[in-house]
Design an enzyme around this catalytic site. Structure first.
Site, PDB file in Angstrom:
ATOM      1  CG  HIS A  88      -1.772   1.143   1.408  1.00 20.01           C
ATOM      2  ND1 HIS A  88      -2.135   1.597   2.653  1.00 20.01           N
ATOM      3  CD2 HIS A  88      -2.351   1.980   0.517  1.00 20.01           C
ATOM      4  CE1 HIS A  88      -2.898   2.660   2.520  1.00 20.01           C
ATOM      5  NE2 HIS A  88      -3.055   2.914   1.233  1.00 20.01           N
ATOM      6  CD  GLU A 131      -2.440   2.577  -3.747  1.00 16.64           C
ATOM      7  OE1 GLU A 131      -3.014   3.693  -3.811  1.00 16.64           O
ATOM      8  OE2 GLU A 131      -2.775   1.686  -2.953  1.00 16.64           O
ATOM      9  CG  HIS A 132      -0.336   6.117  -0.608  1.00 18.20           C
ATOM     10  ND1 HIS A 132      -0.902   7.285  -0.188  1.00 18.20           N
ATOM     11  CD2 HIS A 132      -1.259   5.157  -0.391  1.00 18.20           C
ATOM     12  CE1 HIS A 132      -2.127   7.044   0.277  1.00 18.20           C
ATOM     13  NE2 HIS A 132      -2.358   5.752   0.165  1.00 18.20           N
ATOM     14  CD  GLU A 140       1.797  10.119  -0.610  1.00 19.73           C
ATOM     15  OE1 GLU A 140       0.669   9.650  -0.365  1.00 19.73           O
ATOM     16  OE2 GLU A 140       1.967  11.297  -0.959  1.00 19.73           O
ATOM     17  CD  GLU A 178      -5.775   5.060   3.070  1.00 22.52           C
ATOM     18  OE1 GLU A 178      -6.440   4.292   2.362  1.00 22.52           O
ATOM     19  OE2 GLU A 178      -4.559   5.285   2.895  1.00 22.52           O
TER      20      GLU A 178
END
Length: 1265
Positions: A240, A243-244, A314, A321
């Site tokens: 993840h 990905e960011h 991020e 998040e």
């Protein structure tokens, strides 16, 4: 988890927890987040993946009263959107063959009080595509998916299914005929004729599918076959993170934003996907954008720059998040998945990751994981869109990606033994058979040299996990129910889960036959699980919903069958008993011949409808379907091929085998506790810690695993009887009744009144026709061929909740729900009306907003489907039945909903702000218990029906019909509605006011006790309505027009005529403020999220009314308790900083491109046009006229920075006008604040409410674009 992408049915039959005309109310803050505009949008998904839209929009949707989107000339709320979606069987039923739309897990049965049964017949021969006689179409198999490492493993022997089908189906037939059928059913399915596959020398696979919708645009998705399941113990969340960093760190992707392209990315258990939606070329230029897009994807996936600064940005975003998405629904999903997959890494590899590890990783750690998994041979590129030249596209792919040299990886071998036991269960062993799918790849390269081994990894089976299948005679004790108890849960919910291996790759007609029987069986589960005997005879049914789901999941590598029962805590035992009893009834007696005939007929009709629409499927939907089919190894067909294949095998379906298959699948519940029954993989109950008891207050809720087991066993002992067949009406109004009405009322068309005596006014440029009936009903319609054989219709009446008086607060919203709960019209029962909708493929919804009441229909124009929809509308308006028990159920739902507010951080925070800003005006929030208790059935009936008067009605229709057909339907079914005058009274309302300033409520806080920390905030303030009217009665459009005209004359502006026309236009303010919203959103993302790292999610939204003379804006932001105050200050700074930091030309151009592209894309949709033509003849929206549709593009293109500032000046952003409420959740939340607790504010009488829960339904992280 996702259902199989090619299973017989785009989604198994779904019977929603709504009546034939399901209701949706504007005040109901459902907090469902719009992930994308999906044509088949069952927002209930069962997924566990990090889904990111690294751009500018809300991640967690604010409550309904904050959400609105500008759609052409109207603003709609995603949460208030009428349920008009493709395919047709979507709310009452949705069932189609090999649907090419997005396939999420969809419940087969999701019921609160519905029962479907019928006695009817079907004729297969009438369901050909375009009425062509049915025959098997021979198409070269060019699109068969190879056995790739990313494809999920299957367990069913390739020979077993074919042999099983022939043995069970045709043993009564002659040997010769049986051989013919075996030969036919054993033949392979056709493949999509336009799908092109290839593979580069370095191992990168690619798939190309030309698709013309939307024109001049394409989708490019790079799927890297690595996800959270590939992470080691110290890497949880690293995929993840990559990905960011890779996505947002790409400079080449940033440059694409200037072209009108949109991009996104997400991480899942088994893959990471980067995708770009782009024009085929730059406007006013011939440059092909495909190479630029591919170059950006190449940089993102294979050549990211792991700069320390970007990693830190991020890291902050992901930590924000993580707290943002940690809602109670997410925690429930985690519990379900942890217990279901306790034996493997799926239970402890959630894509979002672990906070303590995310804080530690440096760029080197992240880079090493990337080097191990992100390489061409472990990736697949998908390109779908308006692409004419395949060879040119292949050349671009080779030029961009072929430069990365071939790298050999060491594949991890599959452990096939994990699937052996399940292959023996449910499927008898037979000798011989058909071999597995063969690859038909058209490769552009030679095989990779295996001598050059580099330390790269990819798995032969995705995901690389082993499961404990739900097998009989496992020599284990029966699994004990698990209980998840939490203070934020409001209702009782239990999930009984059966786990099995993925069935097979669908490549032959045998498999279509099997899956059609399996799906049909589960369609019928809806019939018996809706339990009409219990729910329809009681105002207090024992459960709030029952859902039976059966779905394949490539990401989890298994098939999951789940029975979910939700109930009020006081009724949980009765709910379990009833559910167990009805499952046993279905297993023992099966479905009836009439039920099988009815739903097979509906299946074929829906398949036919989808086949007719095959040329109008969007590129993104086709791409999602191809990706999912590829992951499961299924044959990819287009809709016409799917329908032909379904027609070819439909005649082989027998009642006996459907019931036999169903009995096997349901055995894990119906034979619960028996040695011969498969053991459930998990039984998980999610329950509150405390519940409300009338007259007592809050008490502890106690429950034990033994009590759950006992309730299941007792339910299975209850006596059962087979269900009787059910009579389904062919028509709701007979021809004789219609003739009598026409003779009595003498309906006719009258002058429209648009400066003309014409009874019909047709506008050629837009294709819109306006007319009016003698009873006062206004009609707008547009003939559109974009959705073949499909149509949509909307009835709008002015009034809505604004018409509620101080003595009748809540009457309108409760009345709409009462009408929906009852579901009866005339002498027909609710079941009959539901089945009438099912048979005619009608989807209907009823909703209330602050300003209007709306009924919306989606229907097929085939087989008199449009006439059936008009019949239903006529009956609702003329012969609605108001039931006392329906009223009681509706009131209990709203009492429950109100009491659940303090258990949601977002809802309680928003509720408090709205109460403060609108001076406690209950019309814009949930009705209070006191208001609800003061209402009676007669009060709510009068409140609703007083608005349903003929001169207050406007009906709009868009679809594929002829002028003669629509005129006949309008005259027959709307013209025969009795004339009732009362629009003036219906439109009366007490003026809405904002709370006078100054006051001490401009800043407030909400504290919520929770085990985990979270924070959110809402910032809101007054705005004019869409047409430029303010709450104090000022007409901004007139003042702006007068001021502008003088300025333009003085400056001798060369664009005088265009600017004068623009600023005099009724839509001037709506267009300008829409562009302003895009610009503010962009700045919020850049400053608050990207630069300062104070949030993962921040958005600016507008709620602009049409009839009420006010509106408001709201900024929604999620953060951590430690950062939320700074995030609020940063948001205010951006909102107020448009003068100190002037809007640039590039910002305005980007906002224009975004909104124009959205308009262009959505203009192919019937539902979008339905919104455009709404209010054209509404007296209460007097500025709306045909120019608001014709001039839409011109107004966007003509807008200037000065126009945007004119709109900006109308927003109240000073301290005396702006309202803010911050919500903080945590174990110590509010401990340092004196005064009464937040709970006390919402302590009310009533019945505990319902928070929707279900395995995986809230696991997806929320998007920001």
């Amino acid at each position: 988890m996702e259902a199989s992408s090619i299973i017989c049915g785009s989604a198994p039959l779904q019977v929603k927890s709504k009546s034939p005309f399901s209701s949706s109310s504007s005040n109901k803050s459902n907090y469902v987040v719009s992930r994308r505009n999906l044509p088949a949008n069952n927002k209930k998904t069962v997924t566990l993946r990090c889904f990111h839209t690294h751009s500018r929009r809300a991640v967690t949707a604010p409550p309904r009263y904050f959400i609105s989107k500008i759609v052409g000339d109207r603003i709609t709320s995603p949460l208030d959107k009428p349920l008009i979606q493709r395919p047709l069987l979507d709310q009452c039923t949705r069932f189609s063959c090999f649907h090419h739309g997005r396939r999420k897990r969809t419940p087969i049965c999701n019921s609160t009080s519905r029962m479907l049964s019928d006695k009817s017949i079907f004729h297969i021969s009438k369901h050909g595509v375009n009425n062509v006689p049915e025959k098997r179409v021979q198409v070269s198999c060019a699109a068969v998916g190879p056995d790739e490492p990313h494809a999920a493993s299957t367990a069913w022997p390739e020979s077993a299914l074919e042999q099983q089908s022939s043995d069970l189906l045709f043993d009564t037939e002659s040997i010769e005929w049986r051989r013919e059928l075996e030969g036919f059913l054993g033949s392979e399915l056709p493949s999509h004729p336009k799908l092109y596959r290839g593979q580069l020398e370095n191992g990168l696979r690619y798939l190309i599918l030309p698709n013309k919708v939307p024109q001049n645009r394409f989708e490019a998705h790079m799927e890297v076959h690595v996800g959270s399941i590939d992470e080691e113990d110290d890497e949880q969340g690293i995929a993840h993170m990559i990905e960011h960093v890779a996505f947002l760190g790409s400079k080449k992707r940033e440059k694409l934003l200037r072209t009108g392209a949109r991009s996104n990315a997400y991480t899942d258990f088994h893959h990471t996907v980067f995708h770009i939606h782009s024009p085929t070329s730059i406007q006013d230029a011939d440059d092909d954008l495909l190479p630029t897009v591919l170059d950006a994807l190449n940089e993102i996936a294979f050549y990211p720059k792991f700069l320390a600064s970007r990693v830190e940005k991020e890291r902050r975003a992901i930590l924000s998040e993580l707290q943002m998405m940690n809602t109670i629904e997410y925690r429930v999903d985690c519990q379900l998945l942890q217990h279901l997959h306790s034996e493997n890494k799926l239970s402890r590899r959630f894509p979002i990751g672990l906070e303590e590890q995310i804080k530690k990783w440096d760029a080197d750690k992240i880079r090493k994981f990337h080097e191990r998994w992100y390489f061409p041979a472990n990736a697949t590129l998908y390109i779908v869109g308006d692409i004419d030249n395949i060879s040119k596209t292949v050349h671009h792919i080779e030029a961009v990606f072929g430069t990365k040299h071939a790298i050999n990886e060491t594949p991890v071998p599959p452990k096939t033994s994990a699937f052996g036991a399940m292959a023996s269960f449910l499927v008898p062993k037979f000798t011989g058979g058909i071999s597995a799918d063969s690859s038909h790849d058209r490769s552009s390269s030679l095989q990779v040299d295996q001598s050059k081994v580099v330390k790269k990894e990819r798995h032969a089976i995705r995901p690389p996990v082993e499961h404990n299948w739900s097998l009989p005679e496992r020599n284990e004790d029966l699994i004990s129910p698990q209980i998840f108890q939490h203070e934020l849960l409001q209702n009782f919910s239990i999930n009984i889960i059966f786990l099995s291996a993925l069935h097979f790759r669908i490549n032959s007609r045998y498999k279509v036959v099997y899956l059609m029987k399996l799906d049909l069986l589960f369609l019928f589960c809806a019939n018996l699980l809706l339990i009409k005997k219990v729910t329809l005879q009681s105002s207090s049914p024992p459960f709030t919903s029952i859902e039976l789901d059966h779905s394949d999941s490539g990401r989890e590598g298994c098939t999951v069958t789940t029975l979910t029962v939700s109930a009020e805590p006081k009724s949980w035992q009765s709910a379990i008993k009833v559910a167990a009893q009805e499952v046993r009834r279905l297993k023992e007696f099966g479905v009836t011949k009439g039920e099988l005939a009815r739903y097979l007929d509906a299946l074929l009709k829906d398949s036919e409808q989808l086949a007719a629409m095959s040329d109008n499927i969007s590129s993104v939907d086709n791409l999602d379907f191809v990706m999912e089919s590829d992951a499961l190894g299924h044959r990819v067909m287009d809709h016409k091929q799917s329908h032909e294949s379904l027609i070819a095998v439909a005649g082989t379906v027998t009642l006996e085998e459907v019931n036999s298959i169903g009995a096997q699948v349901l055995e894990y519940i119906s034979d619960f506790g028996k040695a011969s029954a498969p053991i459930p993989a998990a039984i998980v109950a999610c329950v509150p810690k405390r519940v409300h008891v009338d007259g007592v207050g809050e008490v502890d809720f106690k429950i034990t695993p033994n009590e759950i087991t006992t309730a299941i066993e007792e339910g299975l002992k209850e006596p059962i009887e087979p269900e009787a067949e059910f009579e389904v009406p062919k028509d709701l109004i007979t021809l004789e009744q219609l003739d009598d009405l026409k003779l009595e009322l003498k309906p006719s068309f009258v002058s429209v009144g648009l400066n003309s005596n014409d009874t019909k006014v047709h506008e050629k440029e837009t294709g819109i026709t306006q007319c009016r009936l003698s009873n006062g009903i206004s009609i707008n319609y547009k003939i559109s061929k974009t959705e073949t054989c499909g149509g949509v219709m909307r009835l709008i009446v002015g009034g809505g909740r604004a018409a509620e008086t101080p003595d009748t607060r809540g009457a309108v919203v409760l009345g709409v729900r009462t009408l929906s709960e009852g579901g009866r019209v005339g002498n027909f029962t609710r079941e009959q009306v539901e089945l009438f909708c099912v048979n005619h493929l009608i989807n209907c919804s009823l909703e209330s907003t602050e300003e209007f009441l709306c009924m919306e229909f989606r229907f097929t124009t085939r087989d008199n489907g449009m006439r059936a929809a008009f019949q239903l509308l006529h009956m609702v308006l003329e012969h609605s039945v108001w039931l006392e028990d329906a009223f009681d159920r509706a009131r209990q739902l709203y009492l429950s909903y109100y009491r659940s507010i303090p258990k949601s951080l977002e809802r309680s925070t928003a509720h408090k702000l709205m109460i403060a800003m609108l001076d406690e005006d209950e019309r814009f929030v949930e009705p209070t218990p006191n208001s609800l208790q003061n209402l009676t059935l007669q009060t709510v009936k009068d409140a609703v029906m007083s608005q349903f008067v003929s001169d207050n009605m406007e009906v709009s229709i868009v679809g594929d019909f002829s002028e003669d057909d629509i005129d006949a339907c309008v005259m027959d079914y709307l013209g025969t509605i009795k004339a009732k005058r009362g629009a003036e009274k219906a439109l009366e309302y007490t003026p809405v006011v904002f709370r006078p300033s100054p006051n001490d409520l401009h800043f407030q806080q909400v504290f919520l006790k929770d085990t985990d920390e979270r924070a959110c905030a809402y910032i809101a303030g007054p705005a004019p309505n869409r047409w430029g009217y303010t709450v104090d009665g000022t007409d901004l459009l007139d003042s702006i027009s007068n001021e502008t005209q003088g300025q333009l004359v003085k400056t001798e502006n060369v664009n005088f005529d265009l600017e004068k026309r623009s600023r005099n236009h009724p839509l001037f303010f709506a267009i300008s403020v829409g562009l302003l919203a895009e610009i503010i959103n962009s700045r919020l993302f850049t400053e608050v999220r990207d630069s300062q790292g104070l949030t993962y999610d921040v958005s600016f939204e507008l709620n602009l009314f049409d009839r009420l003379t006010l509106g408001w804006y709201v900024i929604s932001v999620t953060s951590t308790p430690g950062k939320v105050h700074r995030a609020v200050d940063a948001c205010k700074s951006v909102l107020r900083g448009l003068h100190s930091k002037k809007i640039g030309d590039h910002e305005l151009d980007r906002a224009k491109r975004t909104l124009l592209m959205k308009h262009e894309a959505e203009s192919k949709s019937n539902a979008y046009w339905l919104g455009l033509i709404a209010h054209l003849q509404a007296a209460s929206v007097h500025r709306k006229d045909i120019s608001c549709i014709k001039d839409l593009t011109m107004l966007y293109e003509a807008a200037t920075i000065e126009d945007v500032y004119l709109a900006y000046e109308q927003l109240k952003i000073d301290e005396q006008s702006l309202y803010c409420c911050i919500g903080v959740a945590g174990a110590q939340a509010g401990d340092d604040v004196s005064g009464s607790s937040q709970e006390e504010e919402y302590v009310v009488g009533g019945i505990p409410g319902v928070i929707p829960v279900g395995r995986g339904s809230h696991m997806m992280t929320m998007p920001t674009t």
